[in-house]
Design a protein around this motif. Sequence first.
Motif: not given
Length: 400
Positions: A81-107
Amino acid sequence: MSKTHRDLAQMERVAVEVDGEFCVPQKLDEVRHHIDLGPILGDVARPGSFFLGRVLLFVPAMFLFILAIQLMKAGAAAIGPSIQGSFPFANPAATLGTGWLGAYLVLSGSPVAATTISLFGAGSLSQLETLTMLSGSRLGASFIVLVTGFLYTMRRPGQRSAGLAVGIQAMTMTMVQYLPGMLLAFFIFRSGALNGVQWHASGKLDAVLGKLWGPIVDAAEARLPGWALFVVGIATILVSFNLIDRILPQVDGDSTVSTRRSWLKRPWTMFLLGCLVATLTLSVSVALTVLVPLAVKGYVKRDEALPYIMGANITTLADTLVVAMLQKTSVAAQIVLAEAIGVTIVSVIILAFFYGPTKRSVLALDDFLVADNRRLAAFVGALFAVPIVAIGSGLMWHVG
């Protein structure tokens, strides 16, 4: 008789045939099977104790894998409930970037993909946000190949073009497959073509999971806040993936691939081989990283690697599908399947009709970037800038 001939004669006397394969006992009553796993895995000689060890590791690996999913589900439900619709999960473009950058961080893309499905199961992500974040995790998963190529280049400066080129190809081909594949997956999912797929955890399975893993999850919930529970789940799934990597067949860059060159000259064969290796290892990072030493040693040419990369990028979704099937809603599995189908359709069209132009374009980009350090630095900078900008869109555009 020379020493070589005597050694060969001795081997012929001690070798025994088991199920049509010749094996050399190392000790009394011991048989070592030589297993031919194809042009990438090669011939592998393993004692019986090796396979026993793999079986014994399987139980804790699967236990931790399911425990991680249960912890992440509980954590996602608490923080959802606290993260729904909030940064960095605010929109489909933001979640695309979050998944992309997250994969970099954990390789690795698999832990990020599992996190995505868990957040969707908890209602924290919409269907479209889940699809884009899942795609982002795949776009960033190949970054480890570029890192490995860079490390190989540092050790072997004379092989700069071969080492770095494979990493560039892996990143480029993943974009070529997943960006249009993601759009196609969206239309497949929205069309309702997969509505008949009802793969999800049943009430009976939930009861079993509750009895076996429930006490551990309940104890963790009583002692940890929701966000910490989710973090522990991510850490646990990383450990489980590490154990799974130890169980599954290990891809060896020094295998006897050079003796099977005919396999590597056929695009469709390499495509299927990439599908097989990624399925066996459950990791596109492992399946693609092996290309670096093979390319440096001249076993695999750059153009031969392209269809292999395409195949591995499809079946790498197998472990994510398992995570989706453990959710209470069948929609999670439908999203993963839509992604897999969309990427497969794009890949088959490229191989069947546009392989020549695609190959020339990708190799030309390779040559252009590798020839100049400034161009290469700009390319790597763009690989980080694009997902960061996508994430930043969440500061200006919120989807309620």
